[in-house]
Design a protein around this motif. Sequence first.
Motif, short mmCIF file in Angstrom:
data_model
loop_
_atom_site.label_atom_id
_atom_site.label_comp_id
_atom_site.label_asym_id
_atom_site.label_seq_id
_atom_site.Cartn_x
_atom_site.Cartn_y
_atom_site.Cartn_z
N SER A 73 0.84 -1.19 0.00
CA SER A 73 0.00 0.00 0.00
C SER A 73 0.89 1.25 0.00
O SER A 73 1.66 1.44 -0.94
CB SER A 73 -0.95 -0.04 1.19
OG SER A 73 -2.02 0.85 1.02
N ASP B 241 -6.39 4.95 -7.37
CA ASP B 241 -6.10 4.92 -5.94
C ASP B 241 -7.45 4.99 -5.22
O ASP B 241 -8.47 4.60 -5.79
CB ASP B 241 -5.16 6.08 -5.57
CG ASP B 241 -4.52 5.94 -4.19
OD1 ASP B 241 -4.78 4.93 -3.52
OD2 ASP B 241 -3.78 6.84 -3.78
N VAL B 242 -7.49 5.51 -3.99
CA VAL B 242 -8.73 5.50 -3.21
C VAL B 242 -9.47 6.84 -3.28
O VAL B 242 -10.38 7.09 -2.49
CB VAL B 242 -8.46 5.14 -1.74
CG1 VAL B 242 -7.94 3.74 -1.63
CG2 VAL B 242 -7.50 6.13 -1.09
N HIS B 243 -9.11 7.70 -4.21
CA HIS B 243 -9.71 9.03 -4.29
C HIS B 243 -10.72 9.14 -5.42
O HIS B 243 -11.86 9.56 -5.21
CB HIS B 243 -8.61 10.08 -4.46
CG HIS B 243 -7.52 9.94 -3.45
ND1 HIS B 243 -7.71 10.18 -2.12
CD2 HIS B 243 -6.21 9.56 -3.58
CE1 HIS B 243 -6.57 9.97 -1.46
NE2 HIS B 243 -5.65 9.60 -2.33
N GLU C 14 -14.53 6.15 -0.62
CA GLU C 14 -13.35 5.67 0.09
C GLU C 14 -12.40 6.83 0.42
O GLU C 14 -11.63 6.74 1.38
CB GLU C 14 -12.62 4.63 -0.76
CG GLU C 14 -11.70 3.73 0.01
CD GLU C 14 -12.43 2.66 0.81
OE1 GLU C 14 -11.83 2.16 1.78
OE2 GLU C 14 -13.58 2.34 0.47
N ASP C 15 -12.45 7.89 -0.36
CA ASP C 15 -11.61 9.07 -0.10
C ASP C 15 -11.87 9.61 1.31
O ASP C 15 -10.94 9.85 2.09
CB ASP C 15 -11.90 10.14 -1.15
CG ASP C 15 -11.17 11.45 -0.89
OD1 ASP C 15 -10.11 11.66 -1.51
OD2 ASP C 15 -11.66 12.25 -0.08
N TRP D 16 -10.74 7.11 4.05
CA TRP D 16 -9.29 7.08 4.20
C TRP D 16 -8.80 8.32 4.95
O TRP D 16 -7.94 8.22 5.85
CB TRP D 16 -8.65 6.97 2.83
CG TRP D 16 -7.17 7.11 2.80
CD1 TRP D 16 -6.45 8.04 2.10
CD2 TRP D 16 -6.21 6.30 3.48
NE1 TRP D 16 -5.11 7.86 2.31
CE2 TRP D 16 -4.94 6.79 3.16
CE3 TRP D 16 -6.30 5.22 4.34
CZ2 TRP D 16 -3.76 6.25 3.66
CZ3 TRP D 16 -5.14 4.66 4.85
CH2 TRP D 16 -3.88 5.18 4.50
N THR E 239 -7.67 -3.62 -4.09
CA THR E 239 -8.00 -2.44 -4.90
C THR E 239 -7.02 -2.22 -6.04
O THR E 239 -7.36 -1.63 -7.06
CB THR E 239 -8.00 -1.19 -4.00
OG1 THR E 239 -8.88 -1.40 -2.90
CG2 THR E 239 -8.43 0.05 -4.75
N TYR E 240 -5.78 -2.70 -5.90
CA TYR E 240 -4.68 -2.18 -6.69
C TYR E 240 -4.09 -3.14 -7.73
O TYR E 240 -3.00 -2.90 -8.22
CB TYR E 240 -3.55 -1.73 -5.76
CG TYR E 240 -3.91 -0.56 -4.88
CD1 TYR E 240 -4.12 0.70 -5.42
CD2 TYR E 240 -4.05 -0.71 -3.50
CE1 TYR E 240 -4.44 1.78 -4.61
CE2 TYR E 240 -4.37 0.36 -2.69
CZ TYR E 240 -4.56 1.61 -3.26
OH TYR E 240 -4.89 2.68 -2.47
N HIS F 195 -6.25 -6.92 0.59
CA HIS F 195 -5.19 -5.93 0.83
C HIS F 195 -4.26 -6.43 1.93
O HIS F 195 -4.28 -5.95 3.07
CB HIS F 195 -5.82 -4.59 1.21
CG HIS F 195 -4.94 -3.42 1.01
ND1 HIS F 195 -4.45 -3.03 -0.21
CD2 HIS F 195 -4.45 -2.50 1.89
CE1 HIS F 195 -3.71 -1.94 -0.09
NE2 HIS F 195 -3.68 -1.60 1.19
N TYR G 2 -15.06 -0.79 -2.29
CA TYR G 2 -14.00 -0.53 -3.27
C TYR G 2 -12.72 -1.18 -2.77
O TYR G 2 -11.91 -0.58 -2.07
CB TYR G 2 -13.80 0.97 -3.46
CG TYR G 2 -12.77 1.33 -4.49
CD1 TYR G 2 -13.01 1.10 -5.84
CD2 TYR G 2 -11.55 1.88 -4.12
CE1 TYR G 2 -12.06 1.43 -6.79
CE2 TYR G 2 -10.59 2.21 -5.07
CZ TYR G 2 -10.85 1.98 -6.40
OH TYR G 2 -9.90 2.31 -7.34
#
Length: 672
Positions: free
Chosen positions: A126, A159-161, A170-171, A174, A248-249, A273, A381
């Motif tokens: 991460s 990403d998470v934004h 998720e933004d 986080w 997520t990635y 994750h 997400y």
Amino acid sequence: MSRIVDAFPRSVKTLDPVFITMSDGVTLAATIWLPEDAEADPVPAILELIPYRRRDGTVFRDMKMHPYVAGHGFACVRVDIRGSGDSEGVLADEYTEREQRDAEDIIAWLAAQSWCTGAVGMTGISWGGFNALQVAARRPPALKAVIALCCSDERYADDVHYFGGNLLTEDGMWSSFMLGMNALPPDPQIVGVRWRDMWRERLEAISCWSETWLRHQRRDAYWTFGSVAEDFSAIDIPVYAISGWDDTYFNAVPRLMQGLKGPKKGLIGPWSHAYPFLGAPGPAIHYLKEAIRWWRHWLVGEDTGIMEEPSYTVLIKDPHRPAHFYPEHPGQWVGEPGWPTPSVEMQRLYLNANGLAIEPTNGPVMRLKSPVTAGRDCGRYGGYGGEVPDMAGDQRREDGLGLCFETAELENDLVLLGAAAVDLELASDRPQATIIARLCEVWPDGVSTLITWGALNLSQRESREVPTPLVPGETVRARFELNHCGRRLARGNRLRLVLSNQHWPVLWPAPEMPTFTIASGVSALILPVRTAQPGDGDIAFEPAEISPPVAATELRETHDSRIVTIDAGKRQETLTLDSDYGRQRLEDRGIETWSAVRDIMAITEDDPLSARLETGWTLGFKSGECDAEATSRVTLKSTATQFHLQWRIEAREKNETIFTREGEAWIDRDHL
């Protein structure tokens, strides 16, 4: 269950704390595991630089990993980013220029130590994967190789934004977590009497990072900084990119495989994750053995054979029924010489009114208007492992809220590997709209399992940097990829493509509810179909091994829940996610730590402007004379033209409030 190993080829000692001075005089705190005889027989160093508190946060996984690797001839160095854990300074944002310069300073310091050979690797999951790639692009001389796990090469798009040009809820979740983390003090056992002064410095500097992120709603210079996809050629050292299909990635792994020009390997397993030796869903693998082979090859110069093996290794998941949590994903490991691979061919299927077909057919114009509650059953997400129920459930309700296109029953198994894409012609009656595409496997009894999905803010159909609103009624062409997948569909089942224009609560809804018109036989689904290859099924990983975990006593049990509430009178739907990570006492250091989070997402039927996110963390830490707890809250709402962000942080010492700060911002919506 991982096998615990407590004897290694080289005996290991632990150095903690170690303070490393940066070029501006700030000292960062580290824990170093290395062979006891490293002064006589120096070893390469492996750096992990993250902000999650090495002594009471990541220690639960660090102790299972770093001593194991150190016992095989390396110095494993876990450093708290400035402003976190026991490091001095203030942490102002993620992936900053200062963070990367600090990493360069640390690498140079490590290479100069008498117990180090001068060769350094960098790794992390991460945040630590992100900065490993970012620092590799800066080319510090001593950095020789990287293992980057569960991270991205593209900060805006992946990403998470933001996702597909849409704001992710998720933004806010986080930023709420980091708001709480940044309000915790250092350990007085490590920094001594100055711990309160350091704590006060952090609290006085605290802010909600979502305010920054919401002020950058398109792909601008803020996001390109730290996105190594901007210039893959900047990375000239070997990279091993790893992720899991329930994370997520994973999209970054094939992109890195395609974009990097130097030595590289990619691995995607079934995991969420988490490091692959802790992977859930399973099966977990002996990742530490693979990492040691990589480090020996590139940091020691030993031919371990790892580079003669397939460059890109993935688990093709078997067909499975939907569930919100999976203990395991059965499947078959396959190896590819690289990515893209000749074993995958793109197959085009047309979106006809009567289903998916190789040949287009004319038919009636189709209309799509999903309710704002569409998306509820599509999961979170990305997944966070353990037994958290955040995976997608049965998609039948979701499928009924969109336009469905499906094949006939499959005459043979169908294997997908890569990113499917949709090539659409559509018109919208609103200037701002999002299109979502989901691929599902439909079983004979009607159960629908989500395979993959993608989304596109149609204002970004031509450019992520310069959005262009739709002209109502005007037909536009839009092509976008869905998330990569590795999946076998069973003979007798059907493949279903579902289009919708809402995906709450994962994506923030557009200001109005659009209606799309789509002509039959014009748009298409492009599938990445893999043919079987010699050697499929020959790859096998050993069961996971770990070093002894940190001694901990559970003082409060963990708990996870996912509750959907429908208030028929108010026509409101609320999703509440609760995760209590329990309370633990770390016996070897006299520390207690605890944390819990609640995320609430609510929306009212037919009213996208009713969307509301409220997310809050409680994080606690007790050590020596310190008994501290931080509680964060972030709330996001919107009007047709603005986002409304509110936040609050409270810090307590021995149950008495010593600091509070609140913030509020109205931020113009930028084609969102």
